[in-house]
Enzyme design. Structure first.
Site, PDB file in Angstrom:
ATOM      1  CB  CYS A  76      -0.981   0.007   1.164  1.00 33.99           C
ATOM      2  SG  CYS A  76      -2.143  -1.363   1.097  1.00 33.99           S
ATOM      3  CG  HIS A 129      -2.961   3.607   2.236  1.00 35.96           C
ATOM      4  ND1 HIS A 129      -3.463   3.232   1.016  1.00 35.96           N
ATOM      5  CD2 HIS A 129      -3.063   2.514   3.034  1.00 35.96           C
ATOM      6  CE1 HIS A 129      -3.843   1.967   1.073  1.00 35.96           C
ATOM      7  NE2 HIS A 129      -3.614   1.505   2.288  1.00 35.96           N
ATOM      8  CG  ASN A 157      -6.502  -0.511   1.401  1.00 35.33           C
ATOM      9  OD1 ASN A 157      -5.811  -0.256   0.414  1.00 35.33           O
ATOM     10  ND2 ASN A 157      -5.975  -0.843   2.566  1.00 35.33           N
TER      11      ASN A 157
END
Ligand code: COA
Length: 332
Positions: free
Chosen positions: A116, A255, A285
């Site tokens: 990520c 993020h 996500n």
């Protein structure tokens, strides 16, 4: 690596952006119909209402090429860096296939895997190519079909992750001009890899002992704490290096892991809630695609405009984390 400065002569400057999402929308209600969860739990614990899922056969290369093509409206590229942890094949890297799809010829193309945090790592890599004179224009793409790593029966991870791609085109320019990236602050902590990992399928555990080992296992609460602490720490380091006060930050693009992580990190930093850029409610996500998709959405809807001072910060499996800053440029 702590807040390394950029080379004095050349900087990587944002020259284009783009995003791509699969068509299929998976709502919380759809998940709640087949797993022991509710729309209310997912919304209040994560901030997610829906996410996108790649169609069978639709891959990271497909999404990356679509986002990359959109970013190339800003011109050509002579190198390509793809941030992904879900390449089309375990070997080779997917970036050369994306470059071929985009008609970029024989340009250097390779993958960066920092999960990520991958997009921030890829931006740093591309900036190094530009400031070192290796390339003039680098297409940086973050793309993941992260749902390919998710156990469809796991209520802890199914609601969180979605698929997508986002991209920025970088060109050589001058440090300090609008769009110039940097400094960067990048870190990792491999001793905590087990907090968030897929145990089998790599060179150590080649064949799973148990089918569940080919899926992502997440220790949610520990990851939540690490994400808040590391993104705040790294944001502070990069702000100090660039010489911005917290109050100078107009847009905080963190993020998109969980709206509560974004809000808690912004609060730790002393940022106002309206500086937080969030599209997690619609995409979940999306791993390496998260930051460029948030930037693309914000640029498209006007949340982000020329002159805004932007703080980018990411956290992911590995563990990895990192941050950078830029002033959003005037783009066609
Ligand atoms: N629906 C209902 N209950 C669920 C659930 C779901 N989809 N998923 C987990 N639970 C349950 C757990 O089984 C646990 O139950 P227990 O207490 O009986 O064991 C409980 O909810 C966990 O509650 P809590 O710890 O209060 O949840 P939380 O507020 O920590 O939220 C996460 C859980 C996963 C949303 C949160 O920890 C998180 O977002 N972590 C970070 C994940 C992340 O960002 N990963 C990617 C990083 S790049």
């Amino acid at each position: 690596m702590s807040a390394a400065g950029v080379s004095p002569g050349r900087a990587a400057v944002v020259a284009g952006w783009g995003g791509a999402l699969p068509e299929r929308v998976v709502t919380n209600h759809e998940i709640a119909a087949r797993l022991d969860t509710t729309d209310e739990w997912i919304r209040t614990r994560t901030g997610i209402r829906e996410r996108r899922q790649a169609a069978p056969g639709q891959s990271t290369v497909d999404l990356a090429a679509e986002a990359g093509r959109a970013a190339l409206r800003g011109g050509r590229a002579d190198a390509l860096v793809l941030a992904t942890s879900t390449p089309d094949q375990m070997c080779p890297a997917s970036a050369p296939q994306v470059a071929a799809r985009l008609g970029l010829g024989t340009v250097p193309a390779f993958d960066v895997n920092a999960v990520c945090s991958g997009f921030v790592y890829a931006l740093a890599t591309a900036s190094g190519f530009i400031s070192g004179g290796i390339a003039e224009r680098v297409l940086v793409i973050g793309a993941d079909v992260f749902t390919s790593l998710i156990d469809p029966g796991d209520r802890a991870t199914v609601p969180i992750f979605g698929d997508g791609a986002g991209a920025l085109l970088l060109r050589a320019g001058a440090p300090g001009e609008p769009g110039a990236l940097g400094p960067f602050d990048l870190h990792s902590e491999g001793e905590l890899a087990e907090l968030l990992w897929v145990e089998a399928g790599g060179s150590r555990r080649r064949v799973p002992d148990d089918p569940g080992e080919r899926f992502l296992v997440m220790q949610g609460t520990a990851v939540f704490r690490q994400a808040c602490a590391r993104m705040a720490e790294s944001s502070r380091a990069v702000l100090e290096e660039v010489g911005w006060m917290v109050g100078d930050v107009d847009r905080f693009v963190g993020h998109q892991a969980n709206i509560r992580i974004l809000q808690a990190t912004a609060k730790h930093l002393g940022l106002p809630a309206d500086a937080v850029v969030a599209n997690i409610d619609r995409v979940g996500n999306t791993s390496a695609a998260s930051i460029p998709l948030a930037l693309s959405d914000a640029a498209a809807d006007g949340t982000l405009s020329a002159g805004h001072r932007v703080l980018l910060t990411a956290f992911g499996a590995g563990l990895t984390w990192g941050s950078t800053v830029l002033t959003w440029p005037e783009l066609p």
